[in-house]
Design a protein around this motif. Structure first.
Motif, short mmCIF file in Angstrom:
data_model
loop_
_atom_site.label_atom_id
_atom_site.label_comp_id
_atom_site.label_asym_id
_atom_site.label_seq_id
_atom_site.Cartn_x
_atom_site.Cartn_y
_atom_site.Cartn_z
N ARG A 63 20.99 -39.62 0.41
CA ARG A 63 19.57 -39.97 0.46
C ARG A 63 19.22 -40.49 1.85
O ARG A 63 18.15 -40.18 2.40
CB ARG A 63 19.24 -41.02 -0.60
CG ARG A 63 19.30 -40.53 -2.03
CD ARG A 63 18.53 -41.43 -2.98
NE ARG A 63 19.07 -42.78 -3.06
CZ ARG A 63 19.95 -43.18 -3.97
NH1 ARG A 63 20.40 -42.32 -4.88
NH2 ARG A 63 20.38 -44.43 -3.99
N LEU A 67 16.41 -38.93 4.37
CA LEU A 67 15.30 -39.75 4.84
C LEU A 67 15.27 -39.80 6.37
O LEU A 67 14.19 -39.73 6.98
CB LEU A 67 15.42 -41.16 4.26
CG LEU A 67 14.23 -42.10 4.51
CD1 LEU A 67 12.96 -41.51 3.89
CD2 LEU A 67 14.50 -43.49 3.93
N LEU A 107 11.40 -45.99 8.43
CA LEU A 107 12.18 -45.06 7.61
C LEU A 107 13.61 -44.97 8.12
O LEU A 107 14.57 -44.93 7.33
CB LEU A 107 11.54 -43.68 7.61
CG LEU A 107 10.16 -43.54 6.95
CD1 LEU A 107 9.85 -42.06 6.72
CD2 LEU A 107 10.06 -44.29 5.64
N ALA A 111 16.99 -45.79 6.09
CA ALA A 111 18.01 -44.74 5.99
C ALA A 111 19.37 -45.30 6.39
O ALA A 111 20.40 -44.97 5.80
CB ALA A 111 17.63 -43.56 6.88
N LEU A 192 13.05 -33.42 2.10
CA LEU A 192 12.83 -34.36 0.99
C LEU A 192 12.50 -33.56 -0.26
O LEU A 192 11.57 -32.74 -0.26
CB LEU A 192 11.68 -35.32 1.33
CG LEU A 192 11.55 -36.56 0.44
CD1 LEU A 192 12.74 -37.49 0.64
CD2 LEU A 192 10.24 -37.30 0.75
#
Length: 477
Positions: A63, A67, A107, A111, A192
């Motif tokens: 993930r 991201l 972000l 991440a 995404l």
């Protein structure tokens, strides 16, 4: 015509009519978006719910990789996004670029925290038994974002929500939906998964309320005014939904007699007038020790009179328009009230000459309004700064704490004891010492009193997007 982003694509919806998105500098229509109702919100929430299993089942490190890649894609399109943000919000292009960069940095920060999401282990609970503490995502998160920093404040919610395995349905302000919609498409193109990040458009009473009340939404993250925050909190409480509320502020700045006055004046000018003063964490009340007040005010007036007001697309413009005509009228009323209470206008105090179009207002300094005037008691969300003289640190802190708000604060002094005392005594979630008002992703951010509750930024934000679960394991022999 722009459309909502649901399930990895822009979807044409009938909705309940369309909303015009207007350029604050010209009053001209930029685009339109649909007013989404229960049906459209339900479609977006269902899309998020369907995406949860795959997103939650993915390793957290993966993930994080996705991201980070999505954030890089947004940064690569910054020169495309910044003019769109200026057109719908009004801020100068330079500030729009800064805002896009701030979104990307947030972000990237979360991440990088992907591998730091941990539970716990408790040995020897009982004979032959131990305990585990699991940390699990909440599910579908509703993110309601205001118009002043539509991308920065989206990132504050999107980063921790996604990295912990939640899916998001965002509702940007009805006046600033365009950049958010474009970012959603860019992030999906960059990898995404469909449904993990959806965007619905509309107003608060219709679209926002439908999102908050939807039974599948388990958390609401909101940034906006305190009155709206109260209503949202009541709605969320009806089904015991989690809520993070970052609300209004009236941030005090204290300048002591031993401060670096040049740096303090610069911080006050930037801290008050960045984004045309439309920031929760703007400097909104200035308290200056009497012995240096005249010198500090002179320096500040000099800086403010150099600030060029105009459309955000014009070269050299430092202050764009207020976002809406109503917002300008509100600030004008607060300034008029301050003057009627005895304030001296040191700079500004009126609409600029030659700017008939747009919601422009001159950067304004007000000396010694009454302590019960509107600029002292209310949040001033625009380019007006009240200034008061104080005799000492005790009086400054007392005045600073007299507000119902407790978001940010700052003090300028070379005295470590004074700085420490202010940090400990000022009732606010953030205090800057000899520093401009910069929020760091590494530190938790949230308000006290009527400035809200819950934390954004920092590793602490992850706690507000997860549930812990206790597990007891008993050995068979």
């Amino acid at each position: 015509m722009a459309e909502p982003f649901v399930g990895g694509e822009y979807v044409e919806v009938t909705g309940m009519g369309r909303i015009s998105v207007v350029d604050p500098a010209s009053g001209e229509e930029v685009d339109t978006v649909p007013l989404c109702g229960d049906e459209e919100v339900d479609r977006a929430v269902e899309s998020a719910r369907e995406a949860l299993a795959g997103w939650q089942g993915m390793p957290a490190s993966r993930r994080g990789e996705i991201l980070a890649e999505a954030a890089r894609a947004v940064m690569e399109r910054r020169d495309e996004l910044a003019p769109l943000l200026t057109a719908e919000q009004g801020k100068p292009l330079r500030e729009a670029r800064i805002e896009i960069r701030r979104f990307v940095l947030t972000l990237e920060h979360y991440a990088g925290l992907a591998k730091n999401i941990r539970g716990g282990y408790v040995p020897d609970l009982d004979e032959g038994a131990y305990g585990m503490i699991l940390r699990r995502p909440l599910g579908v998160v509703g993110a309601i974002v205001p118009w002043n920093f539509p991308t920065t404040l989206l990132g504050n919610k999107l980063g921790p929500a996604l990295i912990t395995g939640n899916a998001v349905v965002a509702k940007p302000a009805e006046t600033t939906p365009l950049t958010t919609l474009r970012i959603a498409g860019i992030m999906h193109e960059a990898g995404l998964p469909a449904g993990v990040f959806n965007v619905v458009t509309g107003d608060g009473p219709t679209t926002g309320q439908a999102l908050v009340e939807h039974p599948l939404v388990r958390k609401v993250a909101f940034t906006g005014s305190t009155p709206v925050g109260r209503k949202l909190a009541a709605l969320a409480a009806g089904e015991l939904k989690r809520a993070t509320l970052e609300l209004g502020g009236s941030d005090p700045m204290i300048v002591c007699d031993d401060a670096d006055l040049d740096r303090a004046a610069s911080a006050a000018s930037v801290g008050r007038f960045f984004n045309c003063g439309q920031a929760c964490l703007a400097v909104k009340r200035l308290y200056v020790f009497e012995s240096v007040a005249e010198e500090l005010v002179e320096k500040l007036v000099g800086k403010v009179k150099k600030l060029r007001v105009g459309p955000g697309t014009e070269e050299g413009v430092m202050i764009g328009p207020l976002h809406t005509p109503r917002q300008r009228e509100l600030v004008e009323g607060q300034v008029e009230d301050a003057v009627s209470s005895g304030a001296e206008v040191l700079a500004g105090g009126k609409r600029p000459d030659g700017r008939e179009k747009g919601n422009f207002y001159e950067p304004t300094l007000l000396l010694e309004p009454s302590h019960d005037s509107r600029v002292a008691m209310e949040e001033v969300f625009g380019p007006a700064l009240p200034i008061w003289k104080v005799s000492d640190l005790d009086e400054a802190i007392e005045r600073a704490n007299s507000s119902v708000y407790g978001l940010g604060s700052s003090i300028w002094t070379r005295d470590l004891d004074r700085a420490t005392e202010a940090a400990e005594r000022i009732e606010a979630g953030y205090t800057w010492i000899n520093s401009p008002q910069i929020v760091y992703d590494e530190l938790p951010f949230g308000g006290w009193k009527q400035s809200g509750y819950g934390k954004e930024h920092g590793i602490e934000a992850l706690e507000y997007y997860t549930e812990t679960k206790s597990v007891v394991v008993r050995r068979s022999s």
